[in-house]
Design a protein around this motif. Structure first.
Motif, PDB file in Angstrom:
ATOM      1  N   GLY A  54       0.790  -1.222   0.000  1.00 35.50           N
ATOM      2  CA  GLY A  54       0.000   0.000   0.000  1.00 35.50           C
ATOM      3  C   GLY A  54       0.822   1.272   0.000  1.00 35.50           C
ATOM      4  O   GLY A  54       0.271   2.364  -0.102  1.00 35.50           O
ATOM      5  N   MET A  55       2.155   1.149   0.084  1.00 29.79           N
ATOM      6  CA  MET A  55       3.008   2.333   0.151  1.00 29.79           C
ATOM      7  C   MET A  55       2.977   3.106  -1.162  1.00 29.79           C
ATOM      8  O   MET A  55       2.998   2.538  -2.242  1.00 29.79           O
ATOM      9  CB  MET A  55       4.453   1.915   0.472  1.00 29.79           C
ATOM     10  CG  MET A  55       5.435   3.092   0.538  1.00 29.79           C
ATOM     11  SD  MET A  55       7.142   2.552   0.862  1.00 29.79           S
ATOM     12  CE  MET A  55       7.003   2.030   2.562  1.00 29.79           C
ATOM     13  N   ASP A  56       2.911   4.438  -1.062  1.00 27.09           N
ATOM     14  CA  ASP A  56       2.999   5.323  -2.217  1.00 27.09           C
ATOM     15  C   ASP A  56       4.443   5.330  -2.703  1.00 27.09           C
ATOM     16  O   ASP A  56       5.370   5.571  -1.938  1.00 27.09           O
ATOM     17  CB  ASP A  56       2.556   6.735  -1.811  1.00 27.09           C
ATOM     18  CG  ASP A  56       2.545   7.713  -2.974  1.00 27.09           C
ATOM     19  OD1 ASP A  56       3.019   7.355  -4.065  1.00 27.09           O
ATOM     20  OD2 ASP A  56       2.057   8.839  -2.782  1.00 27.09           O
ATOM     21  N   LEU A  57       4.650   5.080  -3.998  1.00 31.07           N
ATOM     22  CA  LEU A  57       5.997   4.951  -4.535  1.00 31.07           C
ATOM     23  C   LEU A  57       6.503   6.225  -5.212  1.00 31.07           C
ATOM     24  O   LEU A  57       7.531   6.193  -5.880  1.00 31.07           O
ATOM     25  CB  LEU A  57       6.042   3.798  -5.548  1.00 31.07           C
ATOM     26  CG  LEU A  57       5.648   2.420  -5.009  1.00 31.07           C
ATOM     27  CD1 LEU A  57       5.793   1.375  -6.107  1.00 31.07           C
ATOM     28  CD2 LEU A  57       6.502   2.041  -3.801  1.00 31.07           C
ATOM     29  N   SER A  58       5.810   7.349  -5.037  1.00 31.29           N
ATOM     30  CA  SER A  58       6.201   8.568  -5.747  1.00 31.29           C
ATOM     31  C   SER A  58       7.576   9.065  -5.331  1.00 31.29           C
ATOM     32  O   SER A  58       8.248   9.767  -6.094  1.00 31.29           O
ATOM     33  CB  SER A  58       5.156   9.666  -5.528  1.00 31.29           C
ATOM     34  OG  SER A  58       5.056   9.998  -4.144  1.00 31.29           O
ATOM     35  N   LYS A 175      -0.156   7.662 -10.075  1.00 32.09           N
ATOM     36  CA  LYS A 175       0.081   7.354  -8.666  1.00 32.09           C
ATOM     37  C   LYS A 175       0.428   5.874  -8.555  1.00 32.09           C
ATOM     38  O   LYS A 175      -0.371   5.015  -8.930  1.00 32.09           O
ATOM     39  CB  LYS A 175      -1.163   7.665  -7.819  1.00 32.09           C
ATOM     40  CG  LYS A 175      -1.530   9.138  -7.774  1.00 32.09           C
ATOM     41  CD  LYS A 175      -2.742   9.378  -6.886  1.00 32.09           C
ATOM     42  CE  LYS A 175      -3.086  10.862  -6.807  1.00 32.09           C
ATOM     43  NZ  LYS A 175      -4.287  11.102  -5.949  1.00 32.09           N
ATOM     44  N   SER A 176       1.620   5.581  -8.061  1.00 34.77           N
ATOM     45  CA  SER A 176       2.080   4.194  -7.985  1.00 34.77           C
ATOM     46  C   SER A 176       2.039   3.679  -6.556  1.00 34.77           C
ATOM     47  O   SER A 176       2.332   4.420  -5.608  1.00 34.77           O
ATOM     48  CB  SER A 176       3.514   4.084  -8.536  1.00 34.77           C
ATOM     49  OG  SER A 176       3.551   4.429  -9.907  1.00 34.77           O
ATOM     50  N   LYS A 177       1.695   2.397  -6.417  1.00 35.39           N
ATOM     51  CA  LYS A 177       1.663   1.750  -5.103  1.00 35.39           C
ATOM     52  C   LYS A 177       2.254   0.352  -5.189  1.00 35.39           C
ATOM     53  O   LYS A 177       2.146  -0.328  -6.210  1.00 35.39           O
ATOM     54  CB  LYS A 177       0.225   1.659  -4.573  1.00 35.39           C
ATOM     55  CG  LYS A 177      -0.344   2.971  -4.079  1.00 35.39           C
ATOM     56  CD  LYS A 177      -1.696   2.760  -3.424  1.00 35.39           C
ATOM     57  CE  LYS A 177      -2.246   4.061  -2.853  1.00 35.39           C
ATOM     58  NZ  LYS A 177      -3.565   3.862  -2.195  1.00 35.39           N
ATOM     59  N   LEU A 179       2.019  -3.419  -4.133  1.00 34.20           N
ATOM     60  CA  LEU A 179       0.907  -4.284  -3.755  1.00 34.20           C
ATOM     61  C   LEU A 179       1.330  -5.665  -3.295  1.00 34.20           C
ATOM     62  O   LEU A 179       0.497  -6.534  -3.111  1.00 34.20           O
ATOM     63  CB  LEU A 179      -0.070  -4.429  -4.939  1.00 34.20           C
ATOM     64  CG  LEU A 179      -0.679  -3.131  -5.471  1.00 34.20           C
ATOM     65  CD1 LEU A 179      -1.574  -3.430  -6.657  1.00 34.20           C
ATOM     66  CD2 LEU A 179      -1.451  -2.398  -4.389  1.00 34.20           C
ATOM     67  N   VAL A 183       3.352  -3.941  -8.699  1.00 35.35           N
ATOM     68  CA  VAL A 183       3.295  -2.496  -8.515  1.00 35.35           C
ATOM     69  C   VAL A 183       2.181  -1.979  -9.414  1.00 35.35           C
ATOM     70  O   VAL A 183       2.110  -2.330 -10.600  1.00 35.35           O
ATOM     71  CB  VAL A 183       4.630  -1.823  -8.896  1.00 35.35           C
ATOM     72  CG1 VAL A 183       4.483  -0.308  -8.921  1.00 35.35           C
ATOM     73  CG2 VAL A 183       5.723  -2.215  -7.902  1.00 35.35           C
ATOM     74  N   THR A 185       0.089   1.345 -11.066  1.00 34.84           N
ATOM     75  CA  THR A 185       0.123   2.765 -11.365  1.00 34.84           C
ATOM     76  C   THR A 185      -1.273   3.190 -11.801  1.00 34.84           C
ATOM     77  O   THR A 185      -1.768   2.758 -12.841  1.00 34.84           O
ATOM     78  CB  THR A 185       1.129   3.093 -12.490  1.00 34.84           C
ATOM     79  OG1 THR A 185       2.440   2.701 -12.076  1.00 34.84           O
ATOM     80  CG2 THR A 185       1.138   4.582 -12.790  1.00 34.84           C
TER      81      THR A 185
END
Length: 402
Positions: A54-58, A175-177, A179, A183, A185
């Motif tokens: 669930g982490m935002d990868l930006s 927006k990338s996460k 999972l 991953v 987007t």
């Protein structure tokens, strides 16, 4: 969780090309998959061990071997690759036919992709890409994209071909996460297409499917498009809900799409096929079928774009900005690629720090925000005169200051 990473690590260390498990998944094209060597796998495992589901990868820096050697701003031009599908749509008397031509234009852009599972460079704030198209019929098209925001990342873009009476304005907000084994987007934003010869149609608004890089922990890395996007023209009450289907664990096929076209609440047609192969439209009224796009047959006829030589570009034009990184990737020199990528990102952080200290606010060069949407800082010409063409060119490529 650690057991999962251990499994991934043991999988990566096996000799490549020897195991049945190392074959590409069934139904995929060879260019759709990536198999990591031991060094690349070790880097991925080190990176993933720092992530949480669930982490935002930006703000996560990815290794350079997963990069496609071009900026996201240039990748947007993939959707301008088959202009013949949309040129002349204004001459169609039937609004449903004009809508179908818009569908063709949109679906024809997805077959263009790099080999393997790659992502383009994340544009830095103020970066821009611009190009010109010279078409066989003697007409031209013009494109410019700019990174108008860094947090959140927003890419605004504009395309126009005055002689062919087509204009496209849009923005992408990826927006990338993380999972777990993939991953995602989420491609927020939209394309707004105008057939300038039919002003009463208003805008044709197109949204994007989401993207998934599967198998980053175990299995083979595969790039998929998934979820639902829409194409709509509210003036004529025409809509299409398109589902990009991801393959199930035990069944299904890669790269399939399915959709229904409707006018108001009444279905008028069905869309089906594979976006990497052949897509068809079936009329509900007549039962007749037509090919929307055949990637094998028509995919090679991509409209070439003219981009000035790097020496003629400005420092923040994409190809010049990332030239050292691109060269290093093409030479497969990952150490130098990492250094080149870090140099651009470090310079951007320093520039951001100076802006914060001085209170200076970044102002995009080509776009401005109106009513929640990014629009070009240009009064869009509605005619196909030479003056209109000159106005567009001068705006995108202003004369150099004396």
């Amino acid at each position: 969780m650690m057991g999962l990473f251990s499994q991934a690590g043991s999988h990566i260390k096996r000799a490549r090309g020897l195991s049945v498990d190392d074959r590409a998944p069934e139904d995929t094209e060879p260019d759709d998959t990536s198999i990591l060597d031991e060094n690349e796998g070790s880097v991925i495992i080190s990176l993933i061990s720092q992530l949480r589901v669930g982490m935002d990868l930006s703000k996560v820096t990815f290794p350079t071997f997963v990069l496609e050697p071009r900026s996201m701003l240039e990748r947007i031009t993939d959707f301008m690759s088959h202009p013949d599908l949309i040129f002349g749509a204004e001459k169609c008397d039937d609004s449903e036919e004009r809508f179908t031509r818009i569908l063709q234009y949109y679906l024809a852009g997805w077959h263009i992709k790099p080999k393997g599972v790659k992502k383009p460079y994340n544009p830095v704030l103020g970066e821009f890409f611009r190009c010109r198209y010279d078409y066989p019929n003697g007409t031209q098209g013009f494109f410019v994209a700019e990174q108008v925001s860094h947090h959140p990342p927003i890419s605004a873009f504009f395309y126009i071909s005055p002689a062919n009476r087509v204009c496209i304005v849009g923005e992408l907000r990826p927006k990338s996460k993380f999972l777990g084994n993939s991953v995602s987007t989420t491609m927020e934003g939209e394309n707004r297409i105008m057939l300038m010869g039919v002003p009463d149609d208003g805008e044709y608004v197109v949204t994007m499917p989401n993207m998934y890089a599967r198998g980053i922990l175990f299995g083979k890395m595969v790039l998929e498009l998934g979820d639902t996007c829409t194409v709509k023209n509210e003036k004529n009450r025409l809509f299409c809900d398109l589902e990009f289907k991801t393959k199930g664990f035990f069944s299904g096929t890669y790269n399939t799409i399915a959709g229904r076209v409707r006018r108001g609440n009444s279905d008028t047609g069905e869309v089906s096929g594979r976006w990497s192969h052949v897509m068809e439209f079936k009329s509900i009224k007549s039962g007749s079928k037509r090919v929307l796009f055949d990637a094998a047959k028509d995919g090679q006829s991509i409209a070439p774009k003219y981009v000035p030589d790097i020496e003629q570009q400005e420092p923040y034009e994409s190809r010049r900005l990332w030239k050292d990184l691109t060269q290093a990737i093409e030479e497969r020199n990952m150490e130098r690629a990492t250094e080149a990528k870090s140099a651009v990102e470090d310079a951007q952080r320093e520039l951001r720090r100076k802006r914060e200290e001085s209170g200076e606010k970044f102002v995009p060069r080509y776009f401005e925000r109106h009513d929640g949407r990014w629009e070009p800082k240009l009064k869009i010409p509605r005619d196909d005169s030479s003056e209109a063409i000159d106005a567009v060119q001068t705006w995108i490529w202003p004369p150099a200051a004396e």
